[in-house]
Enzyme design. Structure first.
Site, PDB file in Angstrom:
ATOM      1  N   GLU A 396       0.861  -1.382   0.032  1.00 36.94           N
ATOM      2  CA  GLU A 396      -0.010   0.079   0.136  1.00 36.94           C
ATOM      3  C   GLU A 396       0.903   1.269  -0.264  1.00 36.94           C
ATOM      4  O   GLU A 396       0.597   2.362   0.621  1.00 36.94           O
ATOM      5  CB  GLU A 396      -1.040   0.018   1.008  1.00 36.94           C
TER       6      GLU A 396
HETATM    7  C1  LIG Z   1       2.582  -9.157   0.320  1.00 38.42           C
HETATM    8  C2  LIG Z   1       1.738  -8.136  -0.620  1.00 38.42           C
HETATM    9  C3  LIG Z   1       0.530  -7.922  -0.757  1.00 38.42           C
HETATM   10  C4  LIG Z   1      -0.016  -7.086  -1.496  1.00 38.42           C
HETATM   11  N1  LIG Z   1      -1.163  -6.803  -1.763  1.00 38.42           N
HETATM   12  C5  LIG Z   1      -1.724  -6.157  -2.863  1.00 38.42           C
HETATM   13  C6  LIG Z   1      -3.060  -5.972  -3.168  1.00 38.42           C
HETATM   14  O1  LIG Z   1      -4.032  -6.585  -2.498  1.00 38.42           O
HETATM   15  N2  LIG Z   1      -3.344  -5.133  -4.125  1.00 38.42           N
HETATM   16  C7  LIG Z   1      -2.473  -4.732  -4.778  1.00 38.42           C
HETATM   17  O2  LIG Z   1      -2.893  -3.641  -5.965  1.00 38.42           O
HETATM   18  N3  LIG Z   1      -1.053  -4.414  -4.639  1.00 38.42           N
HETATM   19  C8  LIG Z   1      -0.726  -5.427  -3.537  1.00 38.42           C
HETATM   20  N4  LIG Z   1       0.554  -5.410  -3.294  1.00 38.42           N
HETATM   21  C9  LIG Z   1       1.601  -4.599  -4.255  1.00 38.42           C
HETATM   22  C10 LIG Z   1       2.144  -3.360  -3.476  1.00 38.42           C
HETATM   23  O3  LIG Z   1       1.223  -2.272  -3.229  1.00 38.42           O
HETATM   24  C11 LIG Z   1       3.243  -2.953  -4.292  1.00 38.42           C
HETATM   25  O4  LIG Z   1       4.344  -4.041  -4.268  1.00 38.42           O
HETATM   26  C12 LIG Z   1       4.117  -1.723  -3.759  1.00 38.42           C
HETATM   27  O5  LIG Z   1       3.273  -0.675  -3.972  1.00 38.42           O
HETATM   28  C13 LIG Z   1       5.340  -1.416  -4.474  1.00 38.42           C
HETATM   29  O6  LIG Z   1       5.514  -1.631  -6.055  1.00 38.42           O
HETATM   30  P1  LIG Z   1       6.228  -2.553  -6.492  1.00 38.42           P
HETATM   31  O7  LIG Z   1       6.416  -3.751  -5.873  1.00 38.42           O
HETATM   32  O8  LIG Z   1       6.303  -2.578  -8.061  1.00 38.42           O
HETATM   33  O9  LIG Z   1       7.850  -1.696  -6.034  1.00 38.42           O
HETATM   34  P2  LIG Z   1       8.491  -0.701  -7.213  1.00 38.42           P
HETATM   35  O10 LIG Z   1       7.385   0.392  -7.437  1.00 38.42           O
HETATM   36  O11 LIG Z   1       9.330  -1.147  -8.422  1.00 38.42           O
HETATM   37  O12 LIG Z   1       9.557   0.145  -6.090  1.00 38.42           O
HETATM   38  C14 LIG Z   1      10.876  -0.245  -6.134  1.00 38.42           C
HETATM   39  C15 LIG Z   1      11.641   0.466  -5.135  1.00 38.42           C
HETATM   40  O13 LIG Z   1      11.799   1.775  -5.901  1.00 38.42           O
HETATM   41  C16 LIG Z   1      11.328   2.630  -4.702  1.00 38.42           C
HETATM   42  N5  LIG Z   1      10.769   3.835  -5.764  1.00 38.42           N
HETATM   43  C17 LIG Z   1       9.677   3.688  -6.674  1.00 38.42           C
HETATM   44  N6  LIG Z   1       9.289   4.886  -6.977  1.00 38.42           N
HETATM   45  C18 LIG Z   1       9.982   5.690  -6.391  1.00 38.42           C
HETATM   46  C19 LIG Z   1      10.209   7.141  -6.308  1.00 38.42           C
HETATM   47  N7  LIG Z   1       9.275   8.036  -7.271  1.00 38.42           N
HETATM   48  N8  LIG Z   1      10.867   7.706  -5.458  1.00 38.42           N
HETATM   49  C20 LIG Z   1      11.790   7.140  -4.640  1.00 38.42           C
HETATM   50  N9  LIG Z   1      11.670   5.764  -4.438  1.00 38.42           N
HETATM   51  C21 LIG Z   1      10.689   4.889  -5.464  1.00 38.42           C
HETATM   52  C22 LIG Z   1      10.322   1.912  -3.943  1.00 38.42           C
HETATM   53  O14 LIG Z   1      10.051   2.604  -2.853  1.00 38.42           O
HETATM   54  C23 LIG Z   1      10.953   0.592  -4.050  1.00 38.42           C
HETATM   55  O15 LIG Z   1      12.103   0.705  -2.849  1.00 38.42           O
HETATM   56  C24 LIG Z   1       1.121  -6.193  -2.380  1.00 38.42           C
HETATM   57  C25 LIG Z   1       2.279  -6.340  -2.251  1.00 38.42           C
HETATM   58  C26 LIG Z   1       2.877  -7.539  -1.216  1.00 38.42           C
HETATM   59  C27 LIG Z   1       4.204  -7.931  -1.328  1.00 38.42           C
END
Ligand SMILES: Cc1cc2nc3c(=O)[nH]c(=O)nc-3n(C[C@H](O)[C@H](O)[C@H](O)COP(=O)(O)OP(=O)(O)OC[C@H]3O[C@@H](n4cnc5c(N)ncnc54)[C@H](O)[C@@H]3O)c2cc1C
Length: 413
Positions: A396
């Protein structure tokens, strides 16, 4: 100021604690080891009213507020974060999105059985290429006019939508009966060209995909959901066409109280098992709790948990206060959704989520340290808390994204 919970809230905490210790605690490691979704607990959660906490009784809910919701998620997560996240995704993401932005017909058809716990919900925003940058959604929904639809004739509600694409990381993905998913309906309008849809389990062309093999929260189901020429009736468009992404950001505002409570509960569990262990484990002829190095760790853990609880309950209290005043609270199920008076708790929710999530990681780390080598084994709960809490700095909105949200609020951007 009054920092104490009401008698009813204290009683609620005792009730949830008793439930979690009786019904969940005996199975936690078995579910975790097998990475098994605890199907059998869902009807019991429903019976307790935990699957419709924040929704009015007239929609099948328990009619409670956000402070009560935070207590429930905290107490469930104190025993098992997996159950905490199952309940959180169902309440504050899926059901709340339909409650807050759905039509009365959609509320009757979906919110009522979801809030009663007869159905389980999931919410799909994230995609492989669209995580923090969720506006980069690639799943598409193309409109097909003229096909049968119960609300034919009403603009934007006749015919059907054909969804194609895949979502990732959907909590409850394999087990949900109802999915709220975001898809691009007009790429030229960017963030105002993404719409939300309600998809029922069993709809042709809709299926759960790969289930993630996770570090923690292993009993919760985190899965892909896939759409292949999936026809969704036009009446299942949720909210205004093109506003699904913007509405999602508001839903996530509210969801952050869930993740703050999840982190808080797990930190509390990790702290309590550390106190128990420190009193019982003897080295150099005395319990390790008599060493100042261990006492300082416990003091720091308890202080951070208190700070996390104050931030989390403040955000929940602000949400309740705004709802009680009739304001439409960003991201929350409100008593009066038609009100134009929008009260924002974005900053407070993000601060609570950021602090509680990061504090939980630090607390769980110290819990393993206090347990020494035994903290590295599955014989004690510290190792599971250590694995599970990490989600709180990611789900989230990552900690980095929370800092961006808070900074935007501070700078008035
Ligand atoms: C157990 C689990 C349950 C989940 N449940 C749901 C769900 O029910 N529904 C749903 O839709 N999603 C869900 N998610 C997804 C979750 O919300 C995302 O994993 C999260 O938003 C991060 O996206 P990403 O994994 O693609 O990481 P990325 O966006 O690829 O981020 C990778 C890294 O880059 C950093 N980063 C990215 N952009 C920036 C920026 N602009 N400035 C600085 N740093 C940045 C991030 O902080 C992180 O450290 C779930 C994830 C997990 C692990």
């Amino acid at each position: 100021m009054d920092f104490s919970l009401t008698d009813e809230q204290q009683q609620l905490r005792r009730t949830v604690r008793e439930f979690a210790e009786g019904e969940i605690a005996p199975h936690v490691m078995e579910w975790d080891e097998a990475s098994r979704f605890p199907e059998e607990i869902i009807p019991k959660l429903a019976e307790m009213g935990f699957l419709g906490v924040i929704f009015p009784e007239k929609y099948g809910g328990a009619g409670m507020g956000y402070v009560e919701y935070a207590i429930i998620i905290e107490e469930l997560s104190r025993v098992d974060g997996s159950v905490g996240i199952i309940v959180a995704a169902h309440n504050s993401l899926c059901t709340n999105h339909i409650f807050k932005f759905g039509t009365e017909a959609q509320r009757q058809k979906y919110v009522v059985p979801l809030a009663q716990g007869k159905k389980l919900g999931c919410w799909s925003l994230t995609e492989p290429e669209a995580g923090s940058d969720a506006g980069g959604t690639r799943t598409v929904a193309a409109k097909q006019e003229g096909l049968p639809g119960p609300r034919q004739g009403e603009p934007g509600r006749s015919g059907c939508w054909v969804l194609n694409g895949a979502k990732t990381f959907t909590t409850n993905g394999h087990h949900a009966d109802v999915c709220v998913a975001m898809a691009v309906t007009d790429a030229s309008k960017k963030s105002h060209g993404i719409s939300a849809f309600i998809i029922e389990k069993g709809t042709p062309g809709f299926r759960p995909g790969k289930k993630e093999n996770k570090l923690g929260l292993r009993a919760s189901d985190t899965s892909e959901v896939v759409f292949t020429d999936c026809r969704v009736p036009a009446e299942n468009l949720l909210g205004e066409e093109g506003e699904g992404f913007v509405n999602s950001l508001q839903i996530l505002d509210g969801g952050r109280i869930s993740i703050a409570s999840l982190g808080l509960g797990m930190a509390q569990g990790a702290y309590e098992c550390s106190v128990r262990y420190a009193k019982q484990r003897k080295q150099f002829g005395k319990p390790i709790s008599e060493f100042q190095a261990i006492q300082f760790k416990l003091a720091d853990m308890a202080t951070q948990i208190d700070a996390a609880r104050l931030l989390t309950y403040r955000a929940a209290w602000l949400a309740d206060r705004a709802i009680a005043s009739g304001a439409r609270v960003s991201g929350f199920a409100a008593a009066n959704p038609e009100s134009s008076d929008v009260a924002r708790t974005t900053r407070e929710s993000s601060m609570a989520k950021l602090y509680a999530g990061e504090a939980a990681v630090r607390v769980a780390n110290e819990a393993v340290q206090i347990h020494g080598g035994y903290g590295f084994t599955k014989d004690y709960p510290a190792e599971k808390f250590y694995r599970d809490v990490k989600l709180c700095t990611i789900g989230e909105g990552t900690s980095e994204i929370q800092r961006l949200v808070i900074a935007r609020q501070l700078l008035g951007k």
